[in-house]
Design a protein around this motif. Structure first.
Motif, PDB file in Angstrom:
ATOM      1  N   ASN A 108       0.860  -1.181   0.000  1.00 43.94           N
ATOM      2  CA  ASN A 108       0.000   0.000   0.000  1.00 43.94           C
ATOM      3  C   ASN A 108       0.897   1.233   0.000  1.00 43.94           C
ATOM      4  OD1 ASN A 108      -2.577  -1.355   0.230  1.00 43.94           O
ATOM      5  ND2 ASN A 108      -1.968  -1.866   2.310  1.00 43.94           N
ATOM      6  N   HIS A 109       1.512   1.516  -1.135  1.00 41.20           N
ATOM      7  CA  HIS A 109       2.493   2.590  -1.217  1.00 41.20           C
ATOM      8  C   HIS A 109       1.894   3.924  -0.782  1.00 41.20           C
ATOM      9  CE1 HIS A 109       4.675   0.071  -4.493  1.00 41.20           C
ATOM     10  NE2 HIS A 109       4.954  -0.331  -3.271  1.00 41.20           N
ATOM     11  N   GLY A 110       2.628   4.614   0.096  1.00 46.31           N
ATOM     12  CA  GLY A 110       2.219   5.935   0.518  1.00 46.31           C
ATOM     13  C   GLY A 110       1.018   5.945   1.433  1.00 46.31           C
ATOM     14  N   LYS A 111       0.619   4.781   1.929  1.00 47.78           N
ATOM     15  CA  LYS A 111      -0.579   4.695   2.749  1.00 47.78           C
ATOM     16  C   LYS A 111      -0.210   4.692   4.228  1.00 47.78           C
ATOM     17  CE  LYS A 111      -5.079   2.539   2.405  1.00 47.78           C
ATOM     18  NZ  LYS A 111      -5.865   1.530   1.702  1.00 47.78           N
ATOM     19  N   LEU A 112      -0.987   5.399   5.019  1.00 45.58           N
ATOM     20  CA  LEU A 112      -0.765   5.475   6.455  1.00 45.58           C
ATOM     21  C   LEU A 112      -1.941   4.832   7.171  1.00 45.58           C
ATOM     22  CD1 LEU A 112       1.055   6.645   8.748  1.00 45.58           C
ATOM     23  CD2 LEU A 112      -0.417   8.660   8.703  1.00 45.58           C
ATOM     24  N   TYR A 113      -1.678   3.847   8.001  1.00 44.86           N
ATOM     25  CA  TYR A 113      -2.744   3.224   8.766  1.00 44.86           C
ATOM     26  C   TYR A 113      -2.194   2.850  10.130  1.00 44.86           C
ATOM     27  CZ  TYR A 113      -0.549  -0.686   6.231  1.00 44.86           C
ATOM     28  OH  TYR A 113       0.343  -1.545   5.656  1.00 44.86           O
ATOM     29  N   SER A 114      -3.033   2.294  10.999  1.00 44.94           N
ATOM     30  CA  SER A 114      -2.599   2.045  12.369  1.00 44.94           C
ATOM     31  C   SER A 114      -3.191   0.751  12.896  1.00 44.94           C
ATOM     32  CB  SER A 114      -3.005   3.211  13.279  1.00 44.94           C
ATOM     33  OG  SER A 114      -4.412   3.321  13.338  1.00 44.94           O
ATOM     34  N   THR A 143       6.050   2.736   2.051  1.00 38.04           N
ATOM     35  CA  THR A 143       6.422   3.294   0.755  1.00 38.04           C
ATOM     36  C   THR A 143       6.920   2.161  -0.137  1.00 38.04           C
ATOM     37  OG1 THR A 143       8.734   3.719   1.360  1.00 38.04           O
ATOM     38  CG2 THR A 143       7.117   5.418   1.934  1.00 38.04           C
ATOM     39  N   LYS A 144       7.487   2.516  -1.283  1.00 37.72           N
ATOM     40  CA  LYS A 144       7.968   1.495  -2.210  1.00 37.72           C
ATOM     41  C   LYS A 144       9.202   0.771  -1.693  1.00 37.72           C
ATOM     42  CE  LYS A 144       6.235   3.560  -6.491  1.00 37.72           C
ATOM     43  NZ  LYS A 144       6.601   4.081  -7.834  1.00 37.72           N
ATOM     44  N   GLU A 145       9.950   1.407  -0.796  1.00 38.35           N
ATOM     45  CA  GLU A 145      11.230   0.832  -0.385  1.00 38.35           C
ATOM     46  C   GLU A 145      11.341   0.534   1.102  1.00 38.35           C
ATOM     47  OE1 GLU A 145      14.185   3.500  -1.773  1.00 38.35           O
ATOM     48  OE2 GLU A 145      14.004   2.864  -3.859  1.00 38.35           O
ATOM     49  N   GLU A 146      10.373   0.974   1.902  1.00 35.62           N
ATOM     50  CA  GLU A 146      10.471   0.684   3.322  1.00 35.62           C
ATOM     51  C   GLU A 146       9.115   0.810   4.000  1.00 35.62           C
ATOM     52  OE1 GLU A 146      13.186   3.437   5.110  1.00 35.62           O
ATOM     53  OE2 GLU A 146      11.694   5.033   5.244  1.00 35.62           O
ATOM     54  N   VAL A 147       9.040   0.212   5.177  1.00 32.88           N
ATOM     55  CA  VAL A 147       7.861   0.361   6.025  1.00 32.88           C
ATOM     56  C   VAL A 147       8.345   0.884   7.370  1.00 32.88           C
ATOM     57  CG1 VAL A 147       7.986  -2.056   6.778  1.00 32.88           C
ATOM     58  CG2 VAL A 147       5.857  -0.795   7.049  1.00 32.88           C
ATOM     59  N   PRO A 151      11.747   5.934  19.063  1.00 32.55           N
ATOM     60  CA  PRO A 151      10.566   6.790  19.258  1.00 32.55           C
ATOM     61  C   PRO A 151      10.203   7.615  18.028  1.00 32.55           C
ATOM     62  CG  PRO A 151      12.040   6.942  21.147  1.00 32.55           C
ATOM     63  CD  PRO A 151      12.769   6.163  20.092  1.00 32.55           C
ATOM     64  N   GLU A 152      11.214   7.918  17.204  1.00 34.00           N
ATOM     65  CA  GLU A 152      10.961   8.709  16.001  1.00 34.00           C
ATOM     66  C   GLU A 152      10.441   7.859  14.848  1.00 34.00           C
ATOM     67  OE1 GLU A 152      11.188  11.998  16.019  1.00 34.00           O
ATOM     68  OE2 GLU A 152      11.735  11.826  18.142  1.00 34.00           O
ATOM     69  N   GLY A 153      10.551   6.554  14.972  1.00 35.58           N
ATOM     70  CA  GLY A 153      10.098   5.658  13.909  1.00 35.58           C
ATOM     71  C   GLY A 153      11.090   4.539  13.674  1.00 35.58           C
ATOM     72  N   THR A 154      10.586   3.328  13.546  1.00 32.63           N
ATOM     73  CA  THR A 154      11.425   2.152  13.314  1.00 32.63           C
ATOM     74  C   THR A 154      11.168   1.655  11.905  1.00 32.63           C
ATOM     75  OG1 THR A 154      11.161   1.587  15.658  1.00 32.63           O
ATOM     76  CG2 THR A 154      12.062  -0.115  14.206  1.00 32.63           C
ATOM     77  N   SER A 155      12.208   1.701  11.054  1.00 35.00           N
ATOM     78  CA  SER A 155      12.027   1.409   9.631  1.00 35.00           C
ATOM     79  C   SER A 155      12.707   0.107   9.224  1.00 35.00           C
ATOM     80  CB  SER A 155      12.581   2.556   8.778  1.00 35.00           C
ATOM     81  OG  SER A 155      11.892   3.762   9.045  1.00 35.00           O
ATOM     82  N   PHE A 156      12.093  -0.553   8.237  1.00 33.91           N
ATOM     83  CA  PHE A 156      12.648  -1.754   7.629  1.00 33.91           C
ATOM     84  C   PHE A 156      12.658  -1.546   6.118  1.00 33.91           C
ATOM     85  CE2 PHE A 156      10.884  -3.033  11.645  1.00 33.91           C
ATOM     86  CZ  PHE A 156      11.770  -3.976  12.141  1.00 33.91           C
ATOM     87  N   SER A 157      13.816  -1.744   5.506  1.00 32.29           N
ATOM     88  CA  SER A 157      13.943  -1.562   4.060  1.00 32.29           C
ATOM     89  C   SER A 157      13.685  -2.872   3.334  1.00 32.29           C
ATOM     90  CB  SER A 157      15.343  -1.050   3.708  1.00 32.29           C
ATOM     91  OG  SER A 157      15.599   0.183   4.348  1.00 32.29           O
ATOM     92  N   PHE A 158      13.208  -2.765   2.096  1.00 32.37           N
ATOM     93  CA  PHE A 158      12.982  -3.948   1.279  1.00 32.37           C
ATOM     94  C   PHE A 158      12.961  -3.549  -0.187  1.00 32.37           C
ATOM     95  CE2 PHE A 158       8.892  -2.254   2.630  1.00 32.37           C
ATOM     96  CZ  PHE A 158       8.224  -2.098   1.433  1.00 32.37           C
ATOM     97  N   ARG A 159      13.026  -4.541  -1.047  1.00 29.76           N
ATOM     98  CA  ARG A 159      12.962  -4.311  -2.490  1.00 29.76           C
ATOM     99  C   ARG A 159      11.864  -5.180  -3.085  1.00 29.76           C
ATOM    100  NH1 ARG A 159      19.351  -4.463  -4.378  1.00 29.76           N
ATOM    101  NH2 ARG A 159      20.036  -2.635  -3.171  1.00 29.76           N
ATOM    102  N   GLY A 160      11.182  -4.626  -4.068  1.00 32.77           N
ATOM    103  CA  GLY A 160      10.144  -5.393  -4.744  1.00 32.77           C
ATOM    104  C   GLY A 160       8.911  -5.575  -3.885  1.00 32.77           C
ATOM    105  N   ARG A 161       8.095  -6.522  -4.270  1.00 31.09           N
ATOM    106  CA  ARG A 161       6.844  -6.787  -3.557  1.00 31.09           C
ATOM    107  C   ARG A 161       7.144  -7.468  -2.223  1.00 31.09           C
ATOM    108  NH1 ARG A 161       1.561  -6.852  -4.765  1.00 31.09           N
ATOM    109  NH2 ARG A 161       0.215  -8.298  -3.651  1.00 31.09           N
ATOM    110  N   MET A 162       6.698  -6.850  -1.158  1.00 30.92           N
ATOM    111  CA  MET A 162       7.050  -7.305   0.176  1.00 30.92           C
ATOM    112  C   MET A 162       5.958  -8.175   0.777  1.00 30.92           C
ATOM    113  SD  MET A 162       9.345  -7.211   2.440  1.00 30.92           S
ATOM    114  CE  MET A 162       9.721  -7.252   4.172  1.00 30.92           C
ATOM    115  N   GLU A 163       6.346  -9.333   1.286  1.00 30.34           N
ATOM    116  CA  GLU A 163       5.450 -10.180   2.062  1.00 30.34           C
ATOM    117  C   GLU A 163       6.189 -10.547   3.337  1.00 30.34           C
ATOM    118  OE1 GLU A 163       3.833 -13.483   0.011  1.00 30.34           O
ATOM    119  OE2 GLU A 163       3.233 -12.327  -1.751  1.00 30.34           O
ATOM    120  N   ALA A 164       5.715 -10.033   4.456  1.00 31.43           N
ATOM    121  CA  ALA A 164       6.457 -10.217   5.699  1.00 31.43           C
ATOM    122  C   ALA A 164       5.514 -10.306   6.886  1.00 31.43           C
ATOM    123  CB  ALA A 164       7.448  -9.070   5.908  1.00 31.43           C
TER     124      ALA A 164
END
Length: 258
Positions: A184-190, A204-208, A239-252
């Motif tokens: 869900n590129h560019g989508k914000l949910y909780s 986003t396209k490259e990280e969550v 606290p500012e945000g925990t990010s995980f990078s990925f490439r391509g279609r992500m299933e995690a």
């Protein structure tokens, strides 16, 4: 006239990220304007609040203690558990230490592989969910070890000099998990954990990125398991945000820990 179902109201309450913006808006309006939908929503909300309160009482950070083994004849000799291959010598594993917790009853067996001088961890628990993707956290040295779905971890080399009799460790059990099966590129949910902490998710396209909104939250770690590559990444919560990078279609699958 379209009528919202009880299933959709439950989905809106528990898993809003699985609904489209249009669906969430429609259900929200129905809850406001329909007495029947409002009644269903209040019933489900109270039910899940009680259920979450019960779940939150379960221990998610379990102190572990070293258990001294009784000296019996044969103790300390290698125990053959499995064959490496048909034509190779059998791997000899020796019990290095046993860490236990009485409540809930949990045992962490530490085995040494004499073939390559590595350690293996085997977690056994009486209660469901106390072995899958759990973290064994050591205080000295500062180290987090993550098991697989069966509560096992092999090829550990970082603890060769540890004094097991003096070890200080806890077992961290996931408090909840989040499946990300579509982009869900560019989508914000909780979402919310069983303790009520709100976690914002931005993809986003490259990280969550996960942001824990409650400053008093006891969440401390997030684990990502890439279902396509089996890659495992553990991050402490920022606290500012925990990010995980990925490439391509992500299933995690993302696991959250206290």
């Amino acid at each position: 006239m379209r009528k919202v179902s009880e299933y959709k109201i439950e989905q809106y309450l528990r898993y809003p990220q699985t609904l489209s913006d249009e669906e969430r808006t429609f259900i929200s309006e129905e809850i406001k304007n329909s007495a029947e939908a409002s009644k269903i929503y209040r019933f489900l909300k109270e039910y899940y609040e009680e259920l979450d309160a019960i779940k939150s009482e379960k221990e998610s950070v379990i102190p572990l203690e070293f258990k001294r083994q009784k000296q019996n004849p044969g103790v300390g000799s290698p125990v053959v558990l499995a064959a490496m291959s048909e034509n190779s010598e059998k791997a000899s594993l020796v019990t290095k230490a046993t860490l236990v917790s009485e409540r809930p009853k949990t045992v962490v067996r530490v085995l040494e592989n004499k073939m390559d001088d590595t350690l293996q961890f085997h977690v056994h628990g009486e209660e469901p969910g106390t072995t899958e993707r759990v973290i064994v956290s050591f205080q000295n040295p500062k180290l987090d070890l993550v098991t697989d779905e069966e509560g096992k971890l092999k090829q550990v080399r970082e603890l060769s000099d540890i004094q097991w009799e003096e070890v200080s460790a806890v077992l961290r059990i996931p408090v909840f998990r989040f499946n990300m099966n579509k982009v869900n590129h560019g989508k914000l949910y909780s979402l919310r954990d069983v303790g009520g902490s709100e976690v914002k998710i931005n993809q986003t396209k490259e990280e969550v990125t996960f942001v824990v909104k409650d400053q008093e939250s006891s969440l401390s770690r997030i684990l990502m398991v890439n279902k396509k590559s089996d890659e495992v990444i553990l991050n402490r919560i920022d606290p500012e945000g925990t990010s995980f990078s990925f490439r391509g279609r992500m299933e995690a699958i993302f696991y959250f820990y206290k």
